[in-house]
Write a protein that holds these residues in place. Structure first.
Motif, PDB file in Angstrom:
ATOM      1  N   THR A  94       0.852  -1.194   0.000  1.00  0.00           N
ATOM      2  CA  THR A  94       0.000   0.000   0.000  1.00  0.00           C
ATOM      3  C   THR A  94       0.883   1.237   0.000  1.00  0.00           C
ATOM      4  N   MET A  95       0.639   2.117  -0.960  1.00  0.00           N
ATOM      5  CA  MET A  95       1.348   3.394  -1.007  1.00  0.00           C
ATOM      6  C   MET A  95       0.401   4.506  -0.569  1.00  0.00           C
ATOM      7  N   MET A  96       0.879   5.346   0.345  1.00  0.00           N
ATOM      8  CA  MET A  96       0.115   6.524   0.747  1.00  0.00           C
ATOM      9  C   MET A  96       0.854   7.772   0.299  1.00  0.00           C
ATOM     10  N   LEU A  97       0.140   8.630  -0.421  1.00  0.00           N
ATOM     11  CA  LEU A  97       0.680   9.915  -0.846  1.00  0.00           C
ATOM     12  C   LEU A  97       0.148  10.983   0.110  1.00  0.00           C
ATOM     13  N   LEU A  98       1.045  11.560   0.877  1.00  0.00           N
ATOM     14  CA  LEU A  98       0.694  12.578   1.864  1.00  0.00           C
ATOM     15  C   LEU A  98       1.135  13.924   1.286  1.00  0.00           C
ATOM     16  N   VAL A  99       0.169  14.729   0.834  1.00  0.00           N
ATOM     17  CA  VAL A  99       0.477  15.896   0.006  1.00  0.00           C
ATOM     18  C   VAL A  99       0.057  17.198   0.682  1.00  0.00           C
ATOM     19  N   ASP A 100       1.018  18.097   0.788  1.00  0.00           N
ATOM     20  CA  ASP A 100       0.807  19.430   1.344  1.00  0.00           C
ATOM     21  C   ASP A 100       0.124  20.308   0.295  1.00  0.00           C
ATOM     22  N   ILE A 101      -1.062  20.844   0.615  1.00  0.00           N
ATOM     23  CA  ILE A 101      -1.748  21.754  -0.316  1.00  0.00           C
ATOM     24  C   ILE A 101      -1.979  23.109   0.340  1.00  0.00           C
ATOM     25  N   ILE A 185      -0.880   8.002  11.209  1.00  0.00           N
ATOM     26  CA  ILE A 185      -0.552   6.964  12.197  1.00  0.00           C
ATOM     27  C   ILE A 185      -1.831   6.295  12.702  1.00  0.00           C
ATOM     28  N   ASP A 186      -2.851   7.100  12.957  1.00  0.00           N
ATOM     29  CA  ASP A 186      -4.123   6.567  13.457  1.00  0.00           C
ATOM     30  C   ASP A 186      -4.886   5.784  12.396  1.00  0.00           C
ATOM     31  N   MET A 187      -4.784   6.221  11.134  1.00  0.00           N
ATOM     32  CA  MET A 187      -5.585   5.616  10.068  1.00  0.00           C
ATOM     33  C   MET A 187      -4.971   4.325   9.523  1.00  0.00           C
ATOM     34  N   LYS A 190      -1.659  -1.121   9.028  1.00  0.00           N
ATOM     35  CA  LYS A 190      -0.629  -1.978   8.439  1.00  0.00           C
ATOM     36  C   LYS A 190       0.470  -1.115   7.827  1.00  0.00           C
ATOM     37  N   LYS A 191       1.663  -1.709   7.746  1.00  0.00           N
ATOM     38  CA  LYS A 191       2.808  -0.975   7.202  1.00  0.00           C
ATOM     39  C   LYS A 191       2.543  -0.553   5.759  1.00  0.00           C
ATOM     40  N   ALA A 192       2.877   0.702   5.455  1.00  0.00           N
ATOM     41  CA  ALA A 192       2.676   1.241   4.115  1.00  0.00           C
ATOM     42  C   ALA A 192       3.927   1.984   3.656  1.00  0.00           C
ATOM     43  N   ILE A 193       4.023   2.185   2.344  1.00  0.00           N
ATOM     44  CA  ILE A 193       5.046   3.068   1.775  1.00  0.00           C
ATOM     45  C   ILE A 193       4.451   4.462   1.760  1.00  0.00           C
ATOM     46  N   VAL A 194       5.072   5.399   2.446  1.00  0.00           N
ATOM     47  CA  VAL A 194       4.520   6.749   2.584  1.00  0.00           C
ATOM     48  C   VAL A 194       5.450   7.762   1.936  1.00  0.00           C
ATOM     49  N   PHE A 195       4.919   8.525   0.989  1.00  0.00           N
ATOM     50  CA  PHE A 195       5.652   9.635   0.397  1.00  0.00           C
ATOM     51  C   PHE A 195       5.019  10.938   0.874  1.00  0.00           C
ATOM     52  N   VAL A 196       5.824  11.748   1.563  1.00  0.00           N
ATOM     53  CA  VAL A 196       5.352  13.048   2.038  1.00  0.00           C
ATOM     54  C   VAL A 196       5.890  14.108   1.090  1.00  0.00           C
ATOM     55  N   MET A 197       4.989  14.824   0.403  1.00  0.00           N
ATOM     56  CA  MET A 197       5.408  15.837  -0.569  1.00  0.00           C
ATOM     57  C   MET A 197       5.000  17.222  -0.076  1.00  0.00           C
ATOM     58  N   SER A 198       6.000  18.071   0.127  1.00  0.00           N
ATOM     59  CA  SER A 198       5.763  19.384   0.723  1.00  0.00           C
ATOM     60  C   SER A 198       6.954  20.279   0.450  1.00  0.00           C
ATOM     61  N   LEU A 212       5.967   7.908  13.119  1.00  0.00           N
ATOM     62  CA  LEU A 212       5.520   7.469  11.792  1.00  0.00           C
ATOM     63  C   LEU A 212       6.572   6.587  11.139  1.00  0.00           C
ATOM     64  N   GLY A 213       7.847   6.973  11.273  1.00  0.00           N
ATOM     65  CA  GLY A 213       8.942   6.227  10.653  1.00  0.00           C
ATOM     66  C   GLY A 213       9.141   4.841  11.227  1.00  0.00           C
ATOM     67  N   LYS A 214       8.760   4.643  12.479  1.00  0.00           N
ATOM     68  CA  LYS A 214       8.865   3.313  13.098  1.00  0.00           C
ATOM     69  C   LYS A 214       7.825   2.350  12.541  1.00  0.00           C
ATOM     70  N   LYS A 215       6.714   2.897  12.090  1.00  0.00           N
ATOM     71  CA  LYS A 215       5.597   2.068  11.648  1.00  0.00           C
ATOM     72  C   LYS A 215       5.561   1.873  10.130  1.00  0.00           C
ATOM     73  N   HIS A 216       6.043   2.877   9.383  1.00  0.00           N
ATOM     74  CA  HIS A 216       5.930   2.851   7.929  1.00  0.00           C
ATOM     75  C   HIS A 216       7.271   3.149   7.263  1.00  0.00           C
ATOM     76  N   ASP A 217       7.340   2.842   5.969  1.00  0.00           N
ATOM     77  CA  ASP A 217       8.506   3.173   5.145  1.00  0.00           C
ATOM     78  C   ASP A 217       8.274   4.575   4.575  1.00  0.00           C
ATOM     79  N   VAL A 218       8.930   5.572   5.162  1.00  0.00           N
ATOM     80  CA  VAL A 218       8.608   6.973   4.866  1.00  0.00           C
ATOM     81  C   VAL A 218       9.702   7.638   4.032  1.00  0.00           C
ATOM     82  N   THR A 219       9.284   8.435   3.060  1.00  0.00           N
ATOM     83  CA  THR A 219      10.193   9.270   2.270  1.00  0.00           C
ATOM     84  C   THR A 219       9.635  10.682   2.209  1.00  0.00           C
TER      85      THR A 219
END
Length: 303
Positions: A94-101, A185-187, A190-198, A212-219
């Motif tokens: 699962t990939m999560m895109l976390l995007v700053d708008i 973190i709350d939502m 399961k472990k996900a690939i997380v890309f934070v774009m900001s 967040l980094g302990k639970k998921h693969d974060v970039t």
């Protein structure tokens, strides 16, 4: 504080797009980013982000060079010749895109805004994940969670994500990275690939990022404009904080003012790099006028 030059010739006003224009822009981004994911990023993405484990596939006759630890002794005894167990990577992720708008991303001193590059990178990553049959989710945030799209598979789902990245209008202007991290973190259980774009023109997110980094693969992918690095010498200029709306007059001819501006920017960049490093997460930066393809490929290869 994020400063924007107040000048009628430089101000850009965004009007809601009609459906035809929106679909045309979505299609244009799809063609460009899908080509990148098909021919450039697909293999790199697959090799960089591994599946959750190995699942049993079949047994076959032992071949020279096979690991003896994989021999299936029950089948071997039954047929009186060696057989080995074959396992396949449980690939689905699962990939999560976390995007700053927030308002500061709607800035650019060239033809491209930071938010445009964020959209292209997010689309490229999403199509790369789709190639591997992974789920993709989206969370748009300012100082609130503006929109959450649960992870799903498929091209239609990715096109919806692109449409939201292009069209969505946030209800808040400021940024709160820590709140976005806490919500994810709350939502995501399961472990996900997380890309934070900001643009990461914020602070006070180091502690939450560690969790967040302990639970998921974060970039973290930082997108910035060249005018944020240095203040040009333009004399007395009225500048406005894009997120708070506060306007001030600044003497850009002052060397100490330009030096303080640069130091403030560098402090934010140093904080970004330190926070991601200490959390065990990956990070990269790309300027709006740089080739983000080369930057992404370099990041994937370094992993």
């Amino acid at each position: 504080m994020f400063l924007r030059f107040s000048s009628k010739s430089n101000d850009t006003f965004l009007y809601p797009m009609d459906t035809k224009s929106l679909l045309k822009k979505v299609r244009k981004i799809e063609i460009k980013t899908r080509r990148l994911s098909d021919h450039v990023f697909g293999g790199e993405y697959h090799s960089t982000f591994k599946g959750r484990g190995m699942t049993f596939s079949e047994v076959r006759a032992y071949q020279f060079g096979d690991d003896v630890r994989s021999i299936d002794w029950n089948v071997t005894a039954r047929y009186n010749e060696p057989f080995v167990k074959v396992f396949e990577e449980e690939r689905e992720l699962t990939m999560m895109l976390l995007v700053d708008i927030s308002e500061s991303t709607a800035f650019g001193t060239r033809e491209t805004f930071k938010k445009d590059i964020i959209t292209e990178i997010a689309a490229t990553l999403a199509f790369s994940a789709t190639q591997n049959n992974d789920k993709i989710g989206l969370m748009l945030f300012s100082d609130q969670i503006e929109l959450y799209i649960p992870p799903k598979k498929g091209r239609t789902h990715v096109l919806r994500i692109i449409r939201e990245l292009i069209e969505f209008e946030p209800s808040h202007k400021t940024t709160n990275l820590s709140k976005a991290f806490r919500n994810l973190i709350d939502m995501m259980k399961k472990k996900a690939i997380v890309f934070v774009m900001s643009d990461f023109l914020a602070d006070d997110y180091e502690h939450t990022l560690k969790i967040l980094g302990k639970k998921h693969d974060v970039t973290g992918i930082r997108i910035y404009d060249e005018r944020e690095e240095e203040l040009p010498n333009l004399g007395m200029v009225q500048m406005k904080d894009a997120e708070t709306g506060k306007a001030v007059w600044v003497n850009t001819s002052s060397g100490s003012t330009r030096k303080a501006y640069t130091k403030h920017y560098r402090d934010r960049v140093d904080y970004f790099q330190r926070a991601f490093k200490l959390s065990g997460s990956g990070f990269m930066s790309t300027r709006v006028d740089e080739n983000y393809v080369i930057k992404l490929l370099g990041y994937f290869k370094s992993r």
